[in-house]
Write an enzyme that holds these catalytic residues in place. Structure first.
Site, PDB file in Angstrom:
ATOM      1  N   CYS A  28       0.839  -1.196   0.000  1.00 26.17           N
ATOM      2  CA  CYS A  28       0.000   0.000   0.000  1.00 26.17           C
ATOM      3  C   CYS A  28       0.876   1.249   0.000  1.00 26.17           C
ATOM      4  O   CYS A  28       1.921   1.284   0.634  1.00 26.17           O
ATOM      5  CB  CYS A  28      -0.890  -0.018   1.241  1.00 26.17           C
ATOM      6  SG  CYS A  28      -1.829   1.481   1.513  1.00 26.17           S
ATOM      7  N   CYS A  35      -7.810  -0.422   7.151  1.00 23.52           N
ATOM      8  CA  CYS A  35      -6.603   0.398   7.277  1.00 23.52           C
ATOM      9  C   CYS A  35      -6.341   0.687   8.754  1.00 23.52           C
ATOM     10  O   CYS A  35      -7.225   1.157   9.470  1.00 23.52           O
ATOM     11  CB  CYS A  35      -6.801   1.702   6.513  1.00 23.52           C
ATOM     12  SG  CYS A  35      -5.487   2.892   6.801  1.00 23.52           S
ATOM     13  N   GLN A  79      -8.882  18.897   9.196  1.00 21.71           N
ATOM     14  CA  GLN A  79      -7.713  18.150   9.660  1.00 21.71           C
ATOM     15  C   GLN A  79      -8.076  16.682   9.903  1.00 21.71           C
ATOM     16  O   GLN A  79      -9.137  16.395  10.438  1.00 21.71           O
ATOM     17  CB  GLN A  79      -7.177  18.768  10.952  1.00 21.71           C
ATOM     18  CG  GLN A  79      -6.666  20.192  10.771  1.00 21.71           C
ATOM     19  CD  GLN A  79      -5.318  20.242  10.078  1.00 21.71           C
ATOM     20  OE1 GLN A  79      -4.656  19.226   9.900  1.00 21.71           O
ATOM     21  NE2 GLN A  79      -4.927  21.435   9.669  1.00 21.71           N
ATOM     22  N   TYR A 100      -5.492  31.054   4.674  1.00 12.95           N
ATOM     23  CA  TYR A 100      -5.717  29.638   4.365  1.00 12.95           C
ATOM     24  C   TYR A 100      -6.537  29.006   5.509  1.00 12.95           C
ATOM     25  O   TYR A 100      -6.145  28.006   6.102  1.00 12.95           O
ATOM     26  CB  TYR A 100      -4.387  28.874   4.191  1.00 12.95           C
ATOM     27  CG  TYR A 100      -3.381  29.577   3.316  1.00 12.95           C
ATOM     28  CD1 TYR A 100      -3.355  29.350   1.949  1.00 12.95           C
ATOM     29  CD2 TYR A 100      -2.462  30.482   3.864  1.00 12.95           C
ATOM     30  CE1 TYR A 100      -2.426  30.011   1.148  1.00 12.95           C
ATOM     31  CE2 TYR A 100      -1.539  31.138   3.059  1.00 12.95           C
ATOM     32  CZ  TYR A 100      -1.524  30.888   1.699  1.00 12.95           C
ATOM     33  OH  TYR A 100      -0.604  31.531   0.913  1.00 12.95           O
ATOM     34  N   CYS A 157       2.412  21.932   6.798  1.00 14.71           N
ATOM     35  CA  CYS A 157       2.390  20.471   6.640  1.00 14.71           C
ATOM     36  C   CYS A 157       3.550  20.020   5.756  1.00 14.71           C
ATOM     37  O   CYS A 157       3.617  18.860   5.371  1.00 14.71           O
ATOM     38  CB  CYS A 157       1.058  20.022   6.059  1.00 14.71           C
ATOM     39  SG  CYS A 157       0.684  20.769   4.475  1.00 14.71           S
TER      40      CYS A 157
HETATM   41  N1  SAH Z   1      -6.388  26.177   8.629  1.00 10.49           N
HETATM   42  C1  SAH Z   1      -7.319  25.204   8.115  1.00 10.49           C
HETATM   43  C2  SAH Z   1      -7.025  24.742   6.688  1.00 10.49           C
HETATM   44  C3  SAH Z   1      -5.613  24.373   6.355  1.00 10.49           C
HETATM   45  S1  SAH Z   1      -5.375  23.495   4.829  1.00 10.49           S
HETATM   46  C4  SAH Z   1      -7.392  24.015   9.038  1.00 10.49           C
HETATM   47  O1  SAH Z   1      -6.512  23.806   9.866  1.00 10.49           O
HETATM   48  O2  SAH Z   1      -8.354  23.273   8.953  1.00 10.49           O
HETATM   49  C5  SAH Z   1      -5.017  24.707   3.668  1.00 10.49           C
HETATM   50  C6  SAH Z   1      -6.220  25.441   3.143  1.00 10.49           C
HETATM   51  O3  SAH Z   1      -5.760  26.406   2.215  1.00 10.49           O
HETATM   52  C7  SAH Z   1      -7.226  24.591   2.381  1.00 10.49           C
HETATM   53  O4  SAH Z   1      -8.506  24.779   2.962  1.00 10.49           O
HETATM   54  C8  SAH Z   1      -7.184  25.136   0.951  1.00 10.49           C
HETATM   55  O5  SAH Z   1      -8.434  25.109   0.299  1.00 10.49           O
HETATM   56  C9  SAH Z   1      -6.718  26.546   1.169  1.00 10.49           C
HETATM   57  N2  SAH Z   1      -6.027  27.243   0.063  1.00 10.49           N
HETATM   58  C10 SAH Z   1      -5.243  26.717  -0.901  1.00 10.49           C
HETATM   59  N3  SAH Z   1      -4.703  27.683  -1.667  1.00 10.49           N
HETATM   60  C11 SAH Z   1      -5.142  28.870  -1.173  1.00 10.49           C
HETATM   61  C12 SAH Z   1      -4.910  30.231  -1.516  1.00 10.49           C
HETATM   62  N4  SAH Z   1      -4.119  30.566  -2.523  1.00 10.49           N
HETATM   63  N5  SAH Z   1      -5.506  31.188  -0.773  1.00 10.49           N
HETATM   64  C13 SAH Z   1      -6.321  30.852   0.268  1.00 10.49           C
HETATM   65  N6  SAH Z   1      -6.567  29.579   0.637  1.00 10.49           N
HETATM   66  C14 SAH Z   1      -5.992  28.589  -0.070  1.00 10.49           C
END
Ligand code: SAH
Length: 463
Positions: free
Chosen positions: A77, A163, A290, A319, A417
């Protein structure tokens, strides 16, 4: 050395993809299924100019850090790479990966890293942590549908329902689904021909409500006989996993994107709810959420701690997804602005603010690198105290970084990440008036190569 030559090799490192690395006469070998500390008799497979790929013929001396994998298909996998490594060694490896990237790519001096890096936050029990499973369907060897996980770097489905890093109830749900496909002759999707109906099952489980969402991704508009599936799923409900909602997602594209654009709720409300800390979140199929709720609390806890809010601050959360970090911060700030590119996530974020009675958070749909500069132009006199960012693997866009620097907040909290893009962005911020003052890696993804890091960048006072 030529293809099929045999040679003895000591493995000394791991690649980002989880391949063992060893050096012989200045030549670098990548060997699947090996770990640092192993000595193996290897078979040369593919040779490039300075490196090559080899296969293990015999494991001559296993690494003392080897453990028996908990999963039977871990070799085949593509999901986990570190099932055979002890968890302590895995945590050491990940902490070191973060450090090495910050040193090499970020060009952060070693003394600074020593002074600001904290211990990696690991899990007590590094299994059964994922709240989300994306399971592809395919035709098995006898033509009957199978469900499982993709082999590494391929779309070959390894049939497997249980899994070990996923919820233990998933196997039962998938069994019910497979029985349904057999009973009604529902064909699995075939990537080659573009024919067949059932592509993926997306299962999302809520730890807080002990219920789950099943989203079926189909190559068409309908799922015949879904009422029978609903009945069978409900009959299989358990105390730990009750079907909360069943949704159908249409994806007729021929590319690798799993979810199509249209969703139709067949049963329930079309979303599930989960809690992190004392905030309750609504999560739609398209929204990012998450995958490890236990470690996410540790990660957001670090972000909140590093933000060091006193109640009077104005904060931007770039984001922001469904507003998870934003709403955490809003409880301790005057005002929080969140920005996120996926419209469904922003709808969830707004709804989440309302449901939790949080009135000081405002959300914008769009790219961080467009929304933030536009806001800056419209509010030239507005001071921002803290900015948090949690970008996808590719890191922050340079326009976003430049705007952040121009806004000159006291603190920037960077949740990442991907250590290598984190290091790249930290290099930019260090060159533009910020110093790295805290680093805390958090293991959100045990048994895989992935690791999260929370960093604090503090603005250097001008003299
Ligand atoms: N902080 C949140 C999401 C993190 S993941 C949490 O912890 O749940 C990253 C996020 O960035 C995703 O939701 C994705 O859709 C968003 N994203 C990706 N490219 C982006 C951009 N250029 N501007 C704003 N958001 C973006």
């Amino acid at each position: 050395m030529r293809k099929n030559d045999e040679f003895e090799l000591e493995i000394t490192a791991l690649s980002d993809e989880g391949l063992g690395i060893g050096k012989l006469d200045g030549f670098v070998w990548f060997v699947k299924g090996t770990l640092p500390g192993d000595t193996a008799l290897c078979l040369a497979m593919k040779l490039k100019k300075n490196y090559g790929f080899a296969r293990v013929k015999t494991l001559l001396k296993p690494s003392p850090e080897r453990v028996t994998p908990r999963c039977a298909v871990e070799q085949r996998c593509g999901g986990c790479q570190l099932q055979a490594l002890s968890y302590e060694a895995e945590l050491r490896f990940k902490a070191n990966k973060v450090r090495e990237d910050l040193l090499r790519i970020g060009e952060v001096p070693a003394e600074r890293l020593d002074a600001v890096t904290e211990a990696i936050v690991g899990m007590e029990e590094p299994s059964r942590y994922r709240n989300k499973a994306q399971v592809p369907f395919a035709a098995g060897e006898d033509g009957r549908p199978v469900a499982g996980f993709y082999a590494a770097r391929s779309h070959r489905v390894i049939p497997w329902l249980d899994c070990d890093i996923g919820a233990k109830e998933n196997a039962r749900i998938l069994e019910v689904l497979l029985a349904f496909t057999e009973r009604f002759g529902i064909a699995p999707y075939d990537e080659e021909s573009g024919r067949g109906l059932l592509r993926h099952a997306l299962i999302r489980k809520s730890r807080a409500t002990k219920s789950y969402m099943l989203c079926l991704i189909v190559n068409g508009k309908e799922l015949p006989h879904w009422e029978a599936l609903l009945q069978a799923l409900q009959a299989a409900d358990s105390e730990d996993a009750r079907l909360e909602t069943l949704v159908l997602n249409t994806n007729t594209r021929r590319d690798n994107v799993i979810l199509g654009d249209t969703v139709r709720t067949l049963y329930g409300r079309g979303y599930i709810e989960d809690s992190i800390g004392d905030i309750r979140f609504r999560i739609s199929p398209h929204s990012f959420y998450q995958v490890n709720p236990v470690q996410t609390e540790a990660m957001y806890g670090a972000a909140l701690e590093f933000a060091a809010l006193g109640g009077n601050e104005t904060v931007w959360d770039l984001y922001c997804g469904i507003g998870t970090i934003s709403l955490f911060l809003a409880q301790q700030a005057k005002k929080v602005y969140g920005v996120e590119i996926v419209p469904a996530a922003i709808r969830d974020a707004k709804e989440n603010a309302k449901r939790n009675g949080i009135a000081n958070a405002e959300f914008f749909t769009g790219a961080a690198e467009e929304v933030l500069p536009a806001w800056q132009r419209e509010h030239p006199a507005q001071y921002i105290d803290v900015i948090t960012v949690d970008p996808p693997r590719k890191g922050c866009d340079e326009t976003a970084l430049r705007t952040m620097v121009e806004l000159a907040p006291k603190r920037i909290v960077y949740v990442s990440c991907n250590p290598s893009t984190l290091a790249r962005d930290i290099k930019y911020l260090r060159a533009n008036g910020y110093e790295l003052t805290r680093v805390r890696p958090v293991d959100n993804f045990p048994r895989t190569m992935h690791v999260e890091t929370v960093c604090l960048m503090s603005r250097v006072e001008e003299k």
